[in-house]
Design an enzyme around this catalytic site. Sequence first.
Site, PDB file in Angstrom:
ATOM      1  N   ARG A 195      -0.620  11.855   3.584  1.00 46.54           N
ATOM      2  CA  ARG A 195      -1.443  11.969   3.092  1.00 46.54           C
ATOM      3  C   ARG A 195      -2.911  12.278   2.963  1.00 46.54           C
ATOM      4  O   ARG A 195      -3.276  11.779   3.925  1.00 46.54           O
ATOM      5  CB  ARG A 195      -2.108  10.918   1.554  1.00 46.54           C
ATOM      6  CG  ARG A 195      -0.261  11.089   1.683  1.00 46.54           C
ATOM      7  CD  ARG A 195      -0.955   9.778  -0.030  1.00 46.54           C
ATOM      8  NE  ARG A 195       1.243   9.855  -0.333  1.00 46.54           N
ATOM      9  CZ  ARG A 195       1.863   7.927  -0.304  1.00 46.54           C
ATOM     10  NH1 ARG A 195       0.389   7.213   0.188  1.00 46.54           N
ATOM     11  NH2 ARG A 195       2.676   7.282  -0.415  1.00 46.54           N
ATOM     12  N   ASN A 197      13.961  -4.218  -2.076  1.00 44.20           N
ATOM     13  CA  ASN A 197      12.428  -3.378  -2.413  1.00 44.20           C
ATOM     14  C   ASN A 197      13.560  -1.967  -2.647  1.00 44.20           C
ATOM     15  O   ASN A 197      13.818  -1.936  -1.520  1.00 44.20           O
ATOM     16  CB  ASN A 197      11.519  -3.491  -1.386  1.00 44.20           C
ATOM     17  CG  ASN A 197      10.333  -2.304  -1.291  1.00 44.20           C
ATOM     18  OD1 ASN A 197      10.728  -1.529  -2.158  1.00 44.20           O
ATOM     19  ND2 ASN A 197       9.197  -2.465  -0.133  1.00 44.20           N
ATOM     20  N   GLU A 233       4.045  -9.068   1.128  1.00 45.12           N
ATOM     21  CA  GLU A 233       3.974  -8.860  -0.134  1.00 45.12           C
ATOM     22  C   GLU A 233       5.654  -9.177  -0.515  1.00 45.12           C
ATOM     23  O   GLU A 233       6.080  -9.866  -1.112  1.00 45.12           O
ATOM     24  CB  GLU A 233       4.694  -7.468   0.153  1.00 45.12           C
ATOM     25  CG  GLU A 233       3.237  -6.427  -0.012  1.00 45.12           C
ATOM     26  CD  GLU A 233       3.350  -5.331   0.870  1.00 45.12           C
ATOM     27  OE1 GLU A 233       3.331  -4.726   2.069  1.00 45.12           O
ATOM     28  OE2 GLU A 233       2.796  -4.236  -0.092  1.00 45.12           O
ATOM     29  N   ARG A 246      10.285  -5.080  -6.584  1.00 48.66           N
ATOM     30  CA  ARG A 246       8.997  -4.665  -5.694  1.00 48.66           C
ATOM     31  C   ARG A 246       9.681  -3.267  -7.055  1.00 48.66           C
ATOM     32  O   ARG A 246      10.421  -2.421  -7.284  1.00 48.66           O
ATOM     33  CB  ARG A 246       8.871  -3.969  -4.824  1.00 48.66           C
ATOM     34  CG  ARG A 246       7.271  -3.470  -4.717  1.00 48.66           C
ATOM     35  CD  ARG A 246       7.709  -2.363  -3.849  1.00 48.66           C
ATOM     36  NE  ARG A 246       6.537  -2.245  -3.162  1.00 48.66           N
ATOM     37  CZ  ARG A 246       6.469  -0.875  -2.477  1.00 48.66           C
ATOM     38  NH1 ARG A 246       7.213  -0.155  -2.288  1.00 48.66           N
ATOM     39  NH2 ARG A 246       5.414  -0.091  -2.600  1.00 48.66           N
ATOM     40  N   HIS A 286      -0.138  -0.514  -3.764  1.00 55.69           N
ATOM     41  CA  HIS A 286      -0.435  -1.905  -2.772  1.00 55.69           C
ATOM     42  C   HIS A 286      -1.218  -2.495  -2.980  1.00 55.69           C
ATOM     43  O   HIS A 286      -1.688  -4.306  -2.852  1.00 55.69           O
ATOM     44  CB  HIS A 286      -1.024  -1.635  -1.908  1.00 55.69           C
ATOM     45  CG  HIS A 286      -0.854  -0.379  -0.427  1.00 55.69           C
ATOM     46  ND1 HIS A 286      -1.986   0.930  -0.625  1.00 55.69           N
ATOM     47  CD2 HIS A 286      -0.062  -0.162  -0.324  1.00 55.69           C
ATOM     48  CE1 HIS A 286      -1.031   1.541   0.872  1.00 55.69           C
ATOM     49  NE2 HIS A 286       0.479   0.717   0.975  1.00 55.69           N
TER      50      HIS A 286
END
Length: 411
Positions: free
Chosen positions: A240, A7, A383, A90, A179
């Site tokens: 965010r 990743n 993940e 990823r 996600h």
Amino acid sequence: MKILVVNCGSSSIKFQLYSMPEKRVLAKGLAAKIGEEGSALEYHVGRNAYQVDRAIPDHGEGMKQILATLIGSEDAILDNLDEIGAVGHRVVHGGEEFTGSVEIGQAVLDSIERCSDLAPLHNPANLTGIRAAMRALPEVPHIACFDTAFHATIPKMGYLYALPYEVYKKYGVRRYGFHGTSHRYVAAQTAKLLGKAPEETNCITCHLGNGCSMAAVRNGLSVDTSMGLTPLEGLVMGTRSGDIDPAILFYLADKGYDMESLNKMCNKKSGLLGVSGISNDLRTLREKSDQGDSRAQLAIDIFCYRVKKYVGAYMAVLGRVDAICFTGGIGENSAEVRAAVCRGLEPLGAVLDPELNERRIGHEGDFGTKNSRVRLLVVPTDEEGVIATDTFDIVMQGKTYDGNQLLPVAD
Ligand code: ADP
């Protein structure tokens, strides 16, 4: 077979080495601050942790150092790099092209490059990592797993913004969602915990970490999600803003803010950090609130309230909800956030058990009462495990990208 999962961020490479098909993690680690001062490689083999403080000028060097630790360190896990049978990567944005994981060839590299326009911070870094890994391990298949892919089943009504249609046709402006690997894992695991087939399971998955998103999952498929064209939309996150009235940006532009500063404000200076003025980290905010800081508490309250609003929306979207599932650093560990989100949902069939909720920290299982019609679950995400499994399946089944994985896009 051993599978390496990679990743890649703009200045980091996270990796995990798996033994498949049993999905056992043999080693994992992180090359951080690549190209910066203080770059270092840390890795874990079993319970042992190591750190190598050596300059890592670029991703190519980072990848070389990672592979070197796997074969040459004091806790070497491989005799030989030939033992690695495949690499899973990823990739953040697969646009409308990728609805599943695929083997990487030139056509796929070109497509990921095209999607960079939609994810300028992420896809180029992912590509750099893929190229570095392909150079270091040229003989093995490399597989791309996309954050957007799970959301490819969202119907047009759910993914299209009510903007002039040509904005979608010309620029691909639509909801993509992110996600996806996490939501997919949690939805599948939820079906298992419920003892139901995934195709018969409806759930609301809440991925609450630094980045936060939710998905409405009907019969095992994503039918809506809170993130949009970019990861900025939806829930309040560490830095965010999540949903805001878009006219706020025009208003602030009128006050003299330029595009770059607005972008930075919404992505890096808002959310928990922006409201509290202290931190993007929930644990820090909890401490500050306990010491009497009211804005720290306000930030937590706004965060939880937004999750609750999306729970309500997705209950309406799904009609029947079998479970509400929490994952990510906050979702898995914060009993406080789960309690605040679920408070008041009792008439809708979701009844939290306070004691169970306090105990259910960081491990899988229910935190609702026995009578709760809607099951309340903590499902720690995995993940990397999904990427390893997809990579293994593709390699074993010999599936390859045929350049024809376009979503049916109606005019
Ligand atoms: P990322 O999205 O970067 O992978 P994580 O999933 O690790 O982030 O989530 C980070 C968030 O999880 C932080 O806000 C952190 O405060 C929160 N968190 C981690 N552990 C706990 C805990 N034990 N209790 C409450 N919050 C926690």
